[in-house]
Design a protein around this motif. Structure first.
Motif, short mmCIF file in Angstrom:
data_model
loop_
_atom_site.label_atom_id
_atom_site.label_comp_id
_atom_site.label_asym_id
_atom_site.label_seq_id
_atom_site.Cartn_x
_atom_site.Cartn_y
_atom_site.Cartn_z
N ARG A 119 0.84 -1.19 0.00
CA ARG A 119 0.00 0.00 0.00
C ARG A 119 0.88 1.25 0.00
O ARG A 119 1.88 1.33 0.70
CB ARG A 119 -0.91 0.00 1.23
CG ARG A 119 -1.82 1.22 1.36
CD ARG A 119 -2.77 1.05 2.54
NE ARG A 119 -2.05 0.77 3.78
CZ ARG A 119 -1.57 1.72 4.58
NH1 ARG A 119 -1.71 2.99 4.27
NH2 ARG A 119 -0.94 1.38 5.69
N LEU A 120 0.49 2.22 -0.79
CA LEU A 120 1.26 3.45 -0.91
C LEU A 120 0.85 4.46 0.16
O LEU A 120 -0.34 4.71 0.38
CB LEU A 120 1.02 4.07 -2.30
CG LEU A 120 1.53 5.49 -2.52
CD1 LEU A 120 3.05 5.54 -2.45
CD2 LEU A 120 1.04 6.03 -3.87
N LYS A 145 -5.92 3.01 -6.82
CA LYS A 145 -6.80 2.20 -5.98
C LYS A 145 -7.01 0.78 -6.49
O LYS A 145 -7.37 -0.11 -5.73
CB LYS A 145 -8.16 2.90 -5.83
CG LYS A 145 -8.05 4.27 -5.17
CD LYS A 145 -9.39 4.93 -4.98
CE LYS A 145 -10.19 4.29 -3.87
NZ LYS A 145 -11.43 5.02 -3.57
N ARG A 146 -6.80 0.55 -7.79
CA ARG A 146 -7.09 -0.77 -8.37
C ARG A 146 -5.80 -1.54 -8.62
O ARG A 146 -5.24 -1.49 -9.72
CB ARG A 146 -7.87 -0.61 -9.68
CG ARG A 146 -9.25 0.00 -9.51
CD ARG A 146 -9.91 0.15 -10.86
NE ARG A 146 -11.13 0.93 -10.77
CZ ARG A 146 -11.76 1.45 -11.82
NH1 ARG A 146 -11.26 1.27 -13.03
NH2 ARG A 146 -12.86 2.15 -11.66
N ASN A 188 -2.32 -5.45 -4.62
CA ASN A 188 -1.88 -4.31 -3.81
C ASN A 188 -2.25 -4.66 -2.38
O ASN A 188 -3.43 -4.81 -2.06
CB ASN A 188 -2.58 -3.03 -4.27
CG ASN A 188 -2.00 -1.80 -3.63
OD1 ASN A 188 -2.59 -1.24 -2.71
ND2 ASN A 188 -0.85 -1.35 -4.09
N ILE A 189 -1.24 -4.86 -1.52
CA ILE A 189 -1.52 -5.43 -0.21
C ILE A 189 -1.32 -4.38 0.89
O ILE A 189 -0.38 -3.61 0.87
CB ILE A 189 -0.65 -6.67 0.07
CG1 ILE A 189 0.85 -6.35 -0.02
CG2 ILE A 189 -0.99 -7.78 -0.94
CD1 ILE A 189 1.72 -7.49 0.41
N ALA A 193 -0.22 -11.65 6.56
CA ALA A 193 -1.07 -12.77 6.99
C ALA A 193 -1.53 -12.64 8.43
O ALA A 193 -2.55 -13.21 8.82
CB ALA A 193 -0.34 -14.09 6.78
N ASN A 194 -0.78 -11.89 9.24
CA ASN A 194 -1.13 -11.70 10.65
C ASN A 194 -1.87 -10.39 10.92
O ASN A 194 -2.09 -10.03 12.07
CB ASN A 194 0.14 -11.75 11.50
CG ASN A 194 0.84 -13.10 11.41
OD1 ASN A 194 0.19 -14.14 11.45
ND2 ASN A 194 2.16 -13.08 11.26
N GLY A 195 -2.22 -9.68 9.88
CA GLY A 195 -2.95 -8.43 10.04
C GLY A 195 -2.09 -7.22 10.31
O GLY A 195 -2.61 -6.14 10.62
N ASN A 196 -0.77 -7.37 10.20
CA ASN A 196 0.12 -6.23 10.41
C ASN A 196 0.15 -5.35 9.15
O ASN A 196 0.06 -5.85 8.03
CB ASN A 196 1.54 -6.71 10.72
CG ASN A 196 1.59 -7.55 11.98
OD1 ASN A 196 1.08 -7.17 13.02
ND2 ASN A 196 2.21 -8.73 11.88
N PRO A 197 0.28 -4.03 9.31
CA PRO A 197 0.25 -3.14 8.15
C PRO A 197 1.43 -3.35 7.21
O PRO A 197 2.55 -3.62 7.64
CB PRO A 197 0.28 -1.74 8.77
CG PRO A 197 0.87 -1.94 10.14
CD PRO A 197 0.43 -3.29 10.58
N VAL A 198 1.16 -3.23 5.93
CA VAL A 198 2.17 -3.37 4.88
C VAL A 198 2.08 -2.13 4.01
O VAL A 198 1.02 -1.82 3.46
CB VAL A 198 1.91 -4.64 4.03
CG1 VAL A 198 2.83 -4.67 2.82
CG2 VAL A 198 2.09 -5.88 4.88
#
Length: 291
Positions: A119-120, A145-146, A188-189, A193-198
């Protein structure tokens, strides 16, 4: 304990002495002491201290000192030295931590995923009012966004590399990659997998005149890809509905006017640039690199 799966990080850098240490320090700050990813700094045509600083900051990285200043040639040279897939390409002036890069690599190992980006995030803390207005609209647009792939950090899977081959000698490497794959093949992630921000962070130009220069280069880069490497997966230009979406997402009429104004000036500037020369000048904003 499961050993982390390997991947390669490639950082092309041309005269980036002011930011290369920040880029590498951000990557290494949360990197494991052992079994970390292969890091390649593809310094190209540098006449400053980029190579020296990169070697001091990341002693275990492979730092290539390439004589010619060409981003895509540097990326291809780094690919020739890369040991692992996936491969993640990180611009020297952006910031992305190791955990986000590792999550990106994990996404790229999923079947059917050819290219992906974190994610930007835009660091607008030092931008003036016009730039903040511009990005309040830009961040709502479909390209962003896409399943965006580009704007400073993207990864390609092994299957993706096998499908597209080497980078061509063009200006818009991220535009080219984005347009090689269908929307369903891009990711775009925002979380691992553990819900931590990327995410990764970009510092945009601080002034409208610098944004116009960058936008001119971006526009010419898009036209170059469309001309030399056409693709049915290209996103196309803004539509009226995209601007209405920006207004619904919180942008003001002033924001839209600034956005369209900068786009219009860059369009005219791009036209006159093409009239003067067939070569795209790599215009970049040096104030955003003042750290």
């Amino acid at each position: 304990m499961t050993q982390p799966a390997p991947f390669t990080i490639i950082i092309p850098a041309h005269n980036e002495e002011s930011v290369i240490a920040r880029c590498l320090e951000t990557v290494l700050a949360d990197a494991p002491d052992q079994d970390r990813a292969q890091i390649i700094v593809a310094a190209n045509g540098c006449i400053d201290r980029t190579v020296e600083i990169a070697r001091e900051t990341a002693p275990d990285a492979l730092v290539l000192d390439l004589p010619q200043g060409s981003k895509t040639k540097a990326m291809n040279a780094a690919n020739a030295e890369a040991k692992h897939f996936p491969r993640i390409y990180l611009d020297a002036d952006v910031r992305c931590n190791y955990a986000s890069l590792e999550a990106l690599a994990e996404t790229l190992r999923q079947p059917g995923v050819m290219a992906a980006s974190p994610r930007l995030e835009m660091d607008l803390s030092r931008a003036n009012a016009l730039i903040r207005a511009y990005y309040r609209v830009w961040l709502t647009q479909p390209y962003v966004k896409r399943d965006m792939v580009g704007s400073g950090c993207f990864g390609i899977s092994q299957a993706g590399h096998e499908a597209i081959g080497d980078f061509p000698l063009i200006t818009g490497d991220d535009i080219w990659v984005h347009s090689r794959f269908r929307e369903g093949e891009r990711r775009n992630i925002a979380e691992d997998a553990n819900g931590n921000p990327v995410s990764f962070t970009v510092s945009p130009p601080r002034r409208a005149i610098d944004q116009i220069r960058v936008e001119t280069r971006r526009r010419l880069g898009v036209e170059e890809v469309l001309r030399l490497h056409p693709s049915p997966h290209f996103g196309g230009s803004n539509q009226a509905g995209d601007i209405r979406t920006a207004l619904k997402d919180g942008a003001t009429i002033f924001d839209v006017a600034v956005y369209l104004g900068i786009k219009a000036v860059a369009r005219v500037r791009g036209y006159w640039t093409k009239r003067r020369s067939d070569t795209i000048e790599w215009e970049r904003d040096l104030t955003a690199r003042d750290v």
